[in-house]
Design an enzyme around this catalytic site. Structure first.
Site, PDB file in Angstrom:
ATOM      1  N   TYR A  85       0.656  -1.049  -0.068  1.00 59.78           N
ATOM      2  CA  TYR A  85       0.062   0.004  -0.095  1.00 59.78           C
ATOM      3  C   TYR A  85       0.804   1.142  -0.073  1.00 59.78           C
ATOM      4  O   TYR A  85       1.843   1.445   0.767  1.00 59.78           O
ATOM      5  CB  TYR A  85      -0.928   0.056   1.092  1.00 59.78           C
ATOM      6  N   GLU A 133      -0.104   5.048  -0.291  1.00 58.18           N
ATOM      7  CA  GLU A 133      -1.148   6.339  -0.404  1.00 58.18           C
ATOM      8  C   GLU A 133      -0.126   7.519  -0.561  1.00 58.18           C
ATOM      9  O   GLU A 133       0.899   7.557   0.328  1.00 58.18           O
ATOM     10  CB  GLU A 133      -2.192   6.661   0.323  1.00 58.18           C
ATOM     11  N   ASP A 190      -5.283  13.822 -25.530  1.00 57.83           N
ATOM     12  CA  ASP A 190      -5.549  12.525 -24.786  1.00 57.83           C
ATOM     13  C   ASP A 190      -4.744  11.606 -25.875  1.00 57.83           C
ATOM     14  O   ASP A 190      -5.666  11.236 -26.862  1.00 57.83           O
ATOM     15  CB  ASP A 190      -6.984  12.185 -24.649  1.00 57.83           C
ATOM     16  N   THR A 239      -2.482   6.296 -22.062  1.00 63.14           N
ATOM     17  CA  THR A 239      -2.624   4.946 -21.504  1.00 63.14           C
ATOM     18  C   THR A 239      -1.041   4.542 -21.342  1.00 63.14           C
ATOM     19  O   THR A 239      -0.316   4.884 -22.368  1.00 63.14           O
ATOM     20  CB  THR A 239      -3.614   3.968 -22.041  1.00 63.14           C
ATOM     21  N   LYS A 295      -1.682  -0.370 -24.853  1.00 64.60           N
ATOM     22  CA  LYS A 295      -1.552  -0.017 -26.267  1.00 64.60           C
ATOM     23  C   LYS A 295      -0.222  -0.006 -27.105  1.00 64.60           C
ATOM     24  O   LYS A 295       0.631  -1.065 -26.698  1.00 64.60           O
ATOM     25  CB  LYS A 295      -2.182   1.277 -26.711  1.00 64.60           C
ATOM     26  N   ARG A 297      -1.355  -2.369 -18.257  1.00 65.17           N
ATOM     27  CA  ARG A 297      -2.699  -1.722 -18.505  1.00 65.17           C
ATOM     28  C   ARG A 297      -2.557  -0.638 -17.249  1.00 65.17           C
ATOM     29  O   ARG A 297      -2.423  -0.899 -16.183  1.00 65.17           O
ATOM     30  CB  ARG A 297      -4.078  -2.351 -18.083  1.00 65.17           C
TER      31      ARG A 297
HETATM   32  C1  LIG Z   1      -8.298   8.296 -26.482  1.00 67.28           C
HETATM   33  C2  LIG Z   1      -8.648   7.588 -25.329  1.00 67.28           C
HETATM   34  N1  LIG Z   1      -8.884   8.025 -24.194  1.00 67.28           N
HETATM   35  C3  LIG Z   1      -9.050   7.303 -22.988  1.00 67.28           C
HETATM   36  C4  LIG Z   1      -9.042   5.980 -22.912  1.00 67.28           C
HETATM   37  C5  LIG Z   1      -9.373   5.073 -22.001  1.00 67.28           C
HETATM   38  O1  LIG Z   1      -8.523   4.142 -21.245  1.00 67.28           O
HETATM   39  P1  LIG Z   1      -8.941   3.001 -20.171  1.00 67.28           P
HETATM   40  O2  LIG Z   1      -9.586   2.116 -21.011  1.00 67.28           O
HETATM   41  O3  LIG Z   1      -7.476   2.477 -19.649  1.00 67.28           O
HETATM   42  O4  LIG Z   1      -9.885   3.643 -19.054  1.00 67.28           O
HETATM   43  C6  LIG Z   1      -9.062   5.232 -24.234  1.00 67.28           C
HETATM   44  C7  LIG Z   1      -8.881   3.928 -24.302  1.00 67.28           C
HETATM   45  O5  LIG Z   1      -9.168   3.140 -25.279  1.00 67.28           O
HETATM   46  C8  LIG Z   1      -8.588   6.017 -25.335  1.00 67.28           C
HETATM   47  O6  LIG Z   1      -8.665   5.524 -26.684  1.00 67.28           O
END
Ligand SMILES: Cc1ncc(COP(=O)(O)O)c(C=O)c1O
Length: 426
Positions: A73, A75, A219, A245, A248, A254
């Site tokens: 843990y 935090e 993003d 992320t 991918k 993950r």
């Molecule tokens: C553009 C985008 N943002 C956010 C996410 C969210 O990722 P997660 O599935 O790990 O929550 C994804 C997932 O495919 C994504 O393609």
């Protein structure tokens, strides 16, 4: 008292290289769950993984995920934890942060988000107030759930305006983005998508954001691995906050991450913990560090460029098979096709492909309500396929959707192609 493990049932095959070293112990203690994991391993190695969001992590990443840090843990942040005994957790997080900032040229990295969605939630929490307006790619064009879906926190807590793509070219319509920004005066503009096969023009997004006084959030969940390998432009010099992320194309565990400049560092950190998350998953943080280390090696740049080259081969092959290819090709790992010219709808096509052993998703198309097919080449490339293999995948793909030839023979050929390129050799 020693635990006497039950005997493994005779039909559970031996562990293979995708499994952690102590898998044998699990096999003896809990054959039911071990059998599920083995069956999943077999599924992954005997079918073609075309889901654009998936990849095969390295055995080193899997080892970190299965390490004793899973018990810890932690935090808070390194040097300021709520729990004792965090010396090694702190060390792991410091390595992950150092590697992430170096790899992406960012001033600050937060490596604790549990997922891409958690990263986006924290970015909104750091920069916005409930009720604020946000401009993002519309869901019908490839915006993610966190970009304003009604059933997601984003759609419930913020007012989203959605920009789209030009219906003919499939490319982002920057004139529309600018016009919407001027009309709606958003507090933040989000660029990034689940299915856009081209690079966003980060400089133009920055210009539009500056014009209306909005934050720019990139993003980059999908292209983060291409960015790491120098096969895609980086949003870091342009965006206030970059969410991503770590799985991918980036090929880590993950999870999620956030990059930003030092002026937003404290707000981002507080938005992750304690605002949106509790204890960090330290085994995943250690695995992120391993993945960032792998992505910094020259071999990863070769990999990232190969992923894009393979996606272009796939796009050309699918066009030759009669599919309509969104934006005519791709600059990324993603290929989006419409099977309509073959007289088949997206969901039927996906079911036929799944029956042939090709695993993929349907996705929105930039026009109408019909579903298209989204494919990616990250996993095929990790398992060592070359351009000829990928060209063959396109032919098999066409045969499956058209139901051309003998279905049993097609499934066998897909299996043979997958098994000739094992994701975890040995
Ligand atoms: C553009 C985008 N943002 C956010 C996410 C969210 O990722 P997660 O599935 O790990 O929550 C994804 C997932 O495919 C994504 O393609």
């Amino acid at each position: 008292m020693p635990v006497i493990p039950p005997a493994a049932p005779a039909d559970v095959p031996p562990a293979d290289a995708a499994m952690p070293q102590d898998f044998d112990a699990l096999l003896h203690q809990d054959p039911e769950v071990a059998g599920i994991l083995l069956a999943e391993s077999r599924r992954q190695s005997s079918t073609l993984q075309l889901i654009a969001a998936e990849n095969f992590t390295s055995p080193a990443v899997l080892a970190a995920l299965g390490s004793p840090l899973a018990n810890k843990y932690a935090e808070g942040y390194p040097g300021a934890r709520h729990h004792g005994g965090c010396e090694q957790a702190d060390a792991a997080e410091r390595v992950a942060v150092r590697r992430a900032t170096t790899l992406f040229g960012a001033e600050h990295a937060n490596v604790q988000p549990h997922s891409g969605s958690s990263a986006v939630l924290a970015a909104y929490a750091a920069l916005l107030r409930p009720g604020d307006t946000v401009l993002a790619m519309g869901l019908a064009y490839g915006g993610h759930l966190t970009h304003g879906a009604p059933g997601n926190f984003s759609g419930r807590w913020f007012e989203f305006a959605g920009y789209g793509v030009d219906p003919d070219s499939g490319l982002i319509d920057y004139a529309q983005v600018r016009a919407l920004a001027r009309a709606r005066r958003p507090k933040a503009i989000v660029c990034g998508s689940i299915s856009y096969p081209r690079h966003p023009d980060y400089e133009t997004f920055r210009e539009i954001a500056d014009e209306v006084g909005a934050y720019l959030i990139a993003d980059t969940a999908h292209p983060m691995g291409l960015i790491a390998g120098g096969a895609a432009p980086s949003p870091v010099p342009y965006a206030d906050v970059v969410c991503a992320t770590t799985h991918k194309v980036l090929r880590g565990p993950r999870g999620g991450m956030i990059l930003c400049g030092s002026e937003l560092a404290e707000r981002i950190d507080r938005a992750v913990f304690p605002f949106t998350q509790g204890g960090a998953q330290m085994h995943t943080v250690a695995a992120k560090a391993v993945a960032f280390g792998e992505a910094a090696a020259p071999a990863f740049a070769v990999y990232a460029h190969q992923v894009v080259a393979h996606a272009r081969v796939l796009a050309a092959g699918l066009e030759a098979e009669g599919f309509e290819v969104a934006t005519d090709s791709t600059d990324t790992h993603l290929v989006v096709v419409d099977p309509a010219p073959l007289g088949v709808d997206g969901r039927t096509a996906r079911d036929r492909l799944m029956a042939a052993g090709m695993v993929l998703d349907t996705c929105a198309l930039p026009y109408g309500d019909a579903r298209g097919l989204r494919l990616g080449t990250a996993a095929l490339t990790t398992q060592g396929m070359d351009e000829a293999d990928v060209a063959r995948v396109a032919v098999l793909f066409g045969a499956a959707v058209r139901e051309r030839g003998d279905a049993g023979r097609l499934r066998s050929e897909v299996r043979e192609l997958a098994e000739r390129n094992p994701p975890y050799p040995g």
